[in-house]
Design a protein around this motif. Structure first.
Motif, PDB file in Angstrom:
ATOM      1  N   LEU A  70       0.828  -1.200   0.000  1.00 53.50           N
ATOM      2  CA  LEU A  70       0.000   0.000   0.000  1.00 53.50           C
ATOM      3  C   LEU A  70       0.864   1.253   0.000  1.00 53.50           C
ATOM      4  O   LEU A  70       0.653   2.185  -0.790  1.00 53.50           O
ATOM      5  N   PHE A  71       1.876   1.295   0.852  1.00 53.71           N
ATOM      6  CA  PHE A  71       2.721   2.476   0.924  1.00 53.71           C
ATOM      7  C   PHE A  71       3.577   2.637  -0.331  1.00 53.71           C
ATOM      8  O   PHE A  71       3.909   3.763  -0.710  1.00 53.71           O
ATOM      9  N   GLY A  72       3.944   1.519  -0.965  1.00 51.21           N
ATOM     10  CA  GLY A  72       4.681   1.628  -2.220  1.00 51.21           C
ATOM     11  C   GLY A  72       3.869   2.331  -3.287  1.00 51.21           C
ATOM     12  O   GLY A  72       4.394   3.145  -4.068  1.00 51.21           O
ATOM     13  N   ARG A  73       2.568   2.045  -3.342  1.00 45.85           N
ATOM     14  CA  ARG A  73       1.708   2.709  -4.323  1.00 45.85           C
ATOM     15  C   ARG A  73       1.446   4.156  -3.926  1.00 45.85           C
ATOM     16  O   ARG A  73       1.389   5.044  -4.783  1.00 45.85           O
ATOM     17  N   LEU A 116       5.168   0.338  10.742  1.00 43.80           N
ATOM     18  CA  LEU A 116       4.541   1.208   9.743  1.00 43.80           C
ATOM     19  C   LEU A 116       5.583   2.123   9.093  1.00 43.80           C
ATOM     20  O   LEU A 116       5.544   2.358   7.876  1.00 43.80           O
ATOM     21  N   ALA A 117       6.505   2.646   9.901  1.00 42.74           N
ATOM     22  CA  ALA A 117       7.564   3.488   9.347  1.00 42.74           C
ATOM     23  C   ALA A 117       8.431   2.700   8.369  1.00 42.74           C
ATOM     24  O   ALA A 117       8.798   3.199   7.300  1.00 42.74           O
ATOM     25  N   THR A 118       8.738   1.462   8.716  1.00 42.37           N
ATOM     26  CA  THR A 118       9.521   0.610   7.820  1.00 42.37           C
ATOM     27  C   THR A 118       8.779   0.348   6.523  1.00 42.37           C
ATOM     28  O   THR A 118       9.365   0.364   5.435  1.00 42.37           O
ATOM     29  N   ALA A 119       7.458   0.104   6.626  1.00 44.27           N
ATOM     30  CA  ALA A 119       6.643  -0.147   5.433  1.00 44.27           C
ATOM     31  C   ALA A 119       6.599   1.069   4.519  1.00 44.27           C
ATOM     32  O   ALA A 119       6.424   0.928   3.301  1.00 44.27           O
ATOM     33  N   ALA A 120       6.751   2.260   5.074  1.00 44.35           N
ATOM     34  CA  ALA A 120       6.755   3.471   4.261  1.00 44.35           C
ATOM     35  C   ALA A 120       8.140   3.773   3.693  1.00 44.35           C
ATOM     36  O   ALA A 120       8.300   4.075   2.511  1.00 44.35           O
ATOM     37  N   VAL A 209      -7.693  -2.316   0.821  1.00 45.11           N
ATOM     38  CA  VAL A 209      -8.239  -3.015   1.988  1.00 45.11           C
ATOM     39  C   VAL A 209      -7.996  -4.521   1.886  1.00 45.11           C
ATOM     40  O   VAL A 209      -7.548  -5.167   2.844  1.00 45.11           O
ATOM     41  N   THR A 210      -8.283  -5.107   0.717  1.00 47.93           N
ATOM     42  CA  THR A 210      -8.164  -6.565   0.587  1.00 47.93           C
ATOM     43  C   THR A 210      -6.720  -7.030   0.662  1.00 47.93           C
ATOM     44  O   THR A 210      -6.413  -8.025   1.324  1.00 47.93           O
ATOM     45  N   VAL A 211      -5.795  -6.320   0.004  1.00 52.06           N
ATOM     46  CA  VAL A 211      -4.407  -6.781   0.024  1.00 52.06           C
ATOM     47  C   VAL A 211      -3.771  -6.559   1.399  1.00 52.06           C
ATOM     48  O   VAL A 211      -3.023  -7.423   1.889  1.00 52.06           O
ATOM     49  N   THR A 212      -4.071  -5.438   2.049  1.00 50.69           N
ATOM     50  CA  THR A 212      -3.489  -5.190   3.366  1.00 50.69           C
ATOM     51  C   THR A 212      -4.035  -6.179   4.395  1.00 50.69           C
ATOM     52  O   THR A 212      -3.277  -6.775   5.170  1.00 50.69           O
ATOM     53  N   LEU A 260      -4.611  -0.669  -7.589  1.00 49.28           N
ATOM     54  CA  LEU A 260      -3.442  -0.513  -6.728  1.00 49.28           C
ATOM     55  C   LEU A 260      -2.240  -1.217  -7.340  1.00 49.28           C
ATOM     56  O   LEU A 260      -1.121  -0.700  -7.354  1.00 49.28           O
ATOM     57  N   VAL A 261      -2.457  -2.413  -7.869  1.00 50.03           N
ATOM     58  CA  VAL A 261      -1.425  -3.179  -8.568  1.00 50.03           C
ATOM     59  C   VAL A 261      -2.001  -3.637  -9.901  1.00 50.03           C
ATOM     60  O   VAL A 261      -2.785  -4.581  -9.937  1.00 50.03           O
TER      61      VAL A 261
END
Length: 459
Positions: A70-73, A116-120, A209-212, A260-261
């Motif tokens: 999600l954060f990559g997008r 969350l910070a790492t995911a961003a 929502v579904t992928v996360t 999203l992808v």
């Protein structure tokens, strides 16, 4: 000097960007493992129940793996530079909060925020890296150094965690992030200018929502399986829910006007098979560290700090592999480098099945993990180059988000799977470890064979 040699030389600004991004990625990799050896001390200091200690690691892994895509997008749509700096600020604040925590609840909230910070930061940082360095030798060199430092960070986190805990306090395993985050934020002006689409599409909320939710359920299920076995009802339920949600995500993306992808990206052979190779590379090597930790501590009787120091040899191997990877890639190409790296890793891992209960076997472990680290890093760099090649700049955040998600799921799933293997095969601890190591080597060999028989353009 020839034109060719000039074309592959980094500018001064590119070097500054590289140092900044590599420093942040190394710190994030350290965070995956720095608290492992400190968990008993943290439990005693804050009053964690023994059964709840694993949530210090799980809370981080859930957030880091679940929100990466999600954060990559979001980085592609709203700005990579902005997300990178916002994530670094959150990492600094959450690390400060973790170090000051006075109760289990506060510590777990801080760990979720760190995840969350790492995911961003991770996909945004990698996207900045791939857009700063054009496809070719420069990008291969940058990704090689990035991969080496990330892998070295994961293996050296245990050493740093042990030293900080023994010499100062477990709280410094959190505090150490704060000055690094501040330094990165202070150096922000050297980063590339913000880049994002002129016409920003709407966020694909159903897909997000579904992928996360699917990734969160998958990581939670794997963690439960590692603790309680693959017959645990909660673990099985979470894995099934994750599978259903990810299948639903696929169908949602096929119908979404601004997915999203995009399914076209997922259908690209280099993206699809490259990420499969990356999943195996991270899952097998991080789980091997877990298996060798069991061997060193439960069979040879090593302390936590001595175990961490032993893995320094593996860290040296990964650094050497990362430095050598660009030259190997230029000679062999992506597919052959992937296959060669996996073959070296498989051979080194298979040698560890010979380990015995005597102290003298430490030399085989050190040599084999060093060689395996070189091979594993060759495969990881080839995976990163493959998974981010042939895509426009507007999709680099997505590509790096996919690659980062692959990395973090691999790190998360490898240990519980191998833990279950040890438990299932265990007569003695050594027998269980040996069986799991053999399965690990067979998996690496299978992906090496698969990679070797595919064409370069259909990896």
């Amino acid at each position: 000097m020839t034109v060719t040699s000039q074309a592959v030389r980094m500018t001064g600004r590119q070097r500054l960007v590289l140092v900044l991004l590599l420093g942040s990625q190394f710190m994030l990799a350290v965070d995956f493992s720095i608290l492992n050896v400190a968990l008993p001390v943290i439990g005693a200091g804050l009053g964690f129940e023994l059964a709840d200690l694993q949530w210090v690691a799980t809370a981080f892994a859930l957030a880091a793996a679940g929100f990466t895509l999600l954060f990559g997008r979001i980085a592609d749509l709203f700005g990579r530079r902005r997300l990178f700096l916002g994530g670094m600020a959150l990492l600094g604040l959450s690390s400060l909060a973790g170090g000051l925590a006075t109760s289990p609840g506060l510590l777990l909230v801080a760990r979720v925020a760190q995840g969350l910070a790492t995911a961003a930061v991770t996909p945004a940082g990698l996207a900045l890296l791939t857009t700063t360095f054009p496809e070719g030798p420069l990008r291969a060199r940058a990704l090689g150094l990035n991969g080496a430092l990330m892998s070295a960070g994961f293996t050296s986190g245990a050493i740093l965690g042990g030293l900080l805990t023994d010499l100062l306090s477990w709280r410094w395993a959190f505090f150490v992030n704060v000055p690094v985050a501040l330094a990165v934020l202070a150096a922000a002006p050297v980063l590339p200018a913000e880049s994002r689409p002129a016409d920003r599409p709407r966020m694909d909320l159903p897909g997000a929502v579904t992928v996360t939710a699917g990734l969160l359920a998958l990581v939670f299920g794997l963690t439960r399986a590692g603790e309680h076995g693959f017959t645990d009802p909660a673990g099985i339920g979470a894995l099934l829910a994750g599978a259903v949600l990810l299948v639903t995500f696929w169908f949602v993306e096929r119908q979404a006007p601004a997915p999203l992808v995009p399914v076209t990206i997922l259908a690209r052979p280099t993206v699809k098979w490259g990420n499969l190779a990356g999943l195996v590379a991270f899952a097998t090597e991080t789980s091997l560290v877990f298996l060798m930790t069991l061997y060193l501590q439960k069979v040879l009787g090593y302390s936590a700090l001595a175990t961490g120091l032993a893995f320094g040899v593996l860290g040296l191997g990964t650094v050497l592999g990362g430095i050598a990877a660009p030259r190997v890639l230029s000679r062999l190409g992506n597919r052959r480098t992937l296959a060669a790296g996996f073959l070296v890793q498989a051979a080194a891992t298979a040698a560890l099945t010979l380990l015995g209960p005597e102290a003298g076997w430490i030399w085989l472990l050190l040599v084999a993990t060093f060689i395996g680290g070189v091979g594993n890093m060759l495969a990881i760099v080839a995976f990163m180059v493959t998974a981010t090649s042939g895509l426009p700049s507007s999709e680099q955040g997505l590509a790096t988000g996919l690659a980062t998600m692959t990395q973090q799921i691999g790190i998360t799933m490898g240990i519980p799977v191998m833990s279950a293997m040890v438990t299932a095969a265990m007569g003695t601890i050594l027998q269980g470890v040996t069986t799991a190591v053999l399965i690990n080597a067979a998996l690496v060999l299978a992906i090496a064979a698969h990679t070797a028989i595919r064409r370069e353009d259909r990896l």
